[in-house]
Design an enzyme around this catalytic site. Structure first.
Site, PDB file in Angstrom:
ATOM      1  N   ASP A  68     -32.746  19.664 -24.142  1.00 15.01           N
ATOM      2  CA  ASP A  68     -33.172  18.774 -23.063  1.00 15.01           C
ATOM      3  C   ASP A  68     -33.392  17.347 -23.554  1.00 15.01           C
ATOM      4  OD1 ASP A  68     -32.995  20.619 -21.070  1.00 15.01           O
ATOM      5  OD2 ASP A  68     -35.131  21.096 -20.994  1.00 15.01           O
ATOM      6  N   GLY A  69     -33.872  17.199 -24.786  1.00 14.51           N
ATOM      7  CA  GLY A  69     -34.114  15.863 -25.314  1.00 14.51           C
ATOM      8  C   GLY A  69     -32.841  15.042 -25.409  1.00 14.51           C
ATOM      9  N   LYS A  73     -32.035  11.584 -23.165  1.00 12.05           N
ATOM     10  CA  LYS A  73     -31.595  10.322 -23.778  1.00 12.05           C
ATOM     11  C   LYS A  73     -30.301   9.836 -23.129  1.00 12.05           C
ATOM     12  CE  LYS A  73     -30.634   8.202 -28.290  1.00 12.05           C
ATOM     13  NZ  LYS A  73     -29.300   7.659 -27.970  1.00 12.05           N
ATOM     14  N   ASN A 142     -37.525  12.155 -16.568  1.00 12.80           N
ATOM     15  CA  ASN A 142     -38.633  13.108 -16.485  1.00 12.80           C
ATOM     16  C   ASN A 142     -39.951  12.472 -16.066  1.00 12.80           C
ATOM     17  OD1 ASN A 142     -37.585  15.615 -16.951  1.00 12.80           O
ATOM     18  ND2 ASN A 142     -38.555  15.916 -18.944  1.00 12.80           N
ATOM     19  N   ASP A 143     -40.496  11.631 -16.954  1.00 15.02           N
ATOM     20  CA  ASP A 143     -41.861  11.166 -16.706  1.00 15.02           C
ATOM     21  C   ASP A 143     -42.200   9.889 -17.455  1.00 15.02           C
ATOM     22  OD1 ASP A 143     -42.201  12.180 -19.351  1.00 15.02           O
ATOM     23  OD2 ASP A 143     -42.838  14.112 -18.575  1.00 15.02           O
ATOM     24  N   PHE A 187     -46.525  19.966 -16.132  1.00 14.93           N
ATOM     25  CA  PHE A 187     -46.763  21.401 -15.935  1.00 14.93           C
ATOM     26  C   PHE A 187     -47.760  21.917 -16.965  1.00 14.93           C
ATOM     27  CE2 PHE A 187     -45.154  25.884 -16.554  1.00 14.93           C
ATOM     28  CZ  PHE A 187     -45.709  26.379 -15.386  1.00 14.93           C
ATOM     29  N   SER A 188     -47.601  21.488 -18.215  1.00 10.82           N
ATOM     30  CA  SER A 188     -48.534  21.886 -19.270  1.00 10.82           C
ATOM     31  C   SER A 188     -49.940  21.351 -19.012  1.00 10.82           C
ATOM     32  CB  SER A 188     -48.037  21.375 -20.630  1.00 10.82           C
ATOM     33  OG  SER A 188     -46.779  21.920 -20.952  1.00 10.82           O
TER      34      SER A 188
END
Length: 286
Positions: A68-69, A73, A142-143, A187-188
């Protein structure tokens, strides 16, 4: 499809073998294949290596081999070029990847014949203002995260939505996330999961004090303004967990829906909820 870009994460296992195989098959189908310079070096095709700017201009699709990283990017880097991205998961969770490494050959025919769809994902823009002057802007899939540094001291983040005061959050920081990012850090931190086809933003506090521990979901038409109210701690703005910027007391961060979108190639007939079940429970009914 006449041209494809390949972006392999050269740190991943199997990546050289899979990249080399895809390069060979795509080339045999008269598709021009471009790689990052390090990717081209990895498989010994140095002449196919190009800069990210060139790849953005010539590739009709970009295939990303990594986790995902690596996809995050690429999403930020190639958003201005409006190019569809196909993620092949060589990482762990792989929420953004469409297929796993062992599924490449099974789905390659669908890719070559154009048997796929494109899913658009909302992105965010974050602008930092210091003394009312814009000093830098970031884009995120994402964020956008405002978080304290290494010392265990509470920071305060004054938060407004559409110019209206919402809350001053005391704690470790604040997350502003897109629906795509709702399965990540938010979520975490206790935030809910939002369906990826919605266009909303969510504000989630990080380890907040007392009764401030609820996420707030807002319209994507709103602008979130977060202001630092702390002059004794290191505070860092982080974008997609990959880009960082040190903030000062009084800095304002404005987060809004971006004009850019991430386009993800979909080869499988799989809903967001099926994907969620696969990633969170291993595809089992519990």
């Amino acid at each position: 499809m006449r041209s494809v870009g390949l972006i392999p994460n050269i740190q991943k296992d199997q990546v050289a073998e899979i990249t080399s195989r895809m390069y060979k098959i795509l080339s045999e189908h008269d598709i021009d294949v471009y790689l990052t310079h390090e990717g081209a070096d990895l498989i010994g095709t140095e002449s196919a290596g190009v800069s990210s700017d060139v790849m953005g201009e010539v590739a009709e699709m970009i295939i990303i081999l990594g986790g995902d990283g690596t996809i995050l990017k690429a999403a930020r880097e190639y958003a201005p070029y409006d190019i569809p991205l196909l993620g092949i998961n060589l990482g762990k969770m792989g929420f953004l990847a469409e297929i796993e490494a062992n599924e490449v050959m099974a789905y390659l025919e669908s890719l070559l014949t154009g048997n796929y769809t494109i899913e658009e994902r909302m992105m965010l823009d974050a602008t930092v203002l210091r003394d009312r002057k814009e000093i830098t802007t970031f884009s995120a899939l994402n964020d956008v995260i405002i978080a304290k540094g290494p010392f265990s001291r509470i920071i305060e983040v004054e938060t407004k939505v559409g110019g209206n005061y919402l809350e001053t959050y005391p704690g470790d920081g604040l997350i502003v996330t897109s629906p795509t990012g709702s399965t990540g850090y938010s979520f975490s931190a206790g935030g809910p999961i939002i369906s990826s086809n919605l266009e909303v933003m969510m504000i989630t506090p990080i380890c907040p004090h007392l009764m401030h521990n609820r996420s707030v979901i807002i319209s994507s038409d709103e602008v979130v303004t977060a202001k630092m109210k702390t002059n004794y701690a290191v505070v860092v703005l982080t974008v997609d967990g990959q880009q960082g910027f040190t903030l000062q007391d009084g800095d304002e961060i404005k987060v809004k829906k971006s004009n850019y979108k991430t386009k993800l190639v979909k080869l499988r007939r799989r809903s967001f909820y099926q994907l969620l079940n696969e990633k969170l429970t291993g595809g089992q009914e519990v």
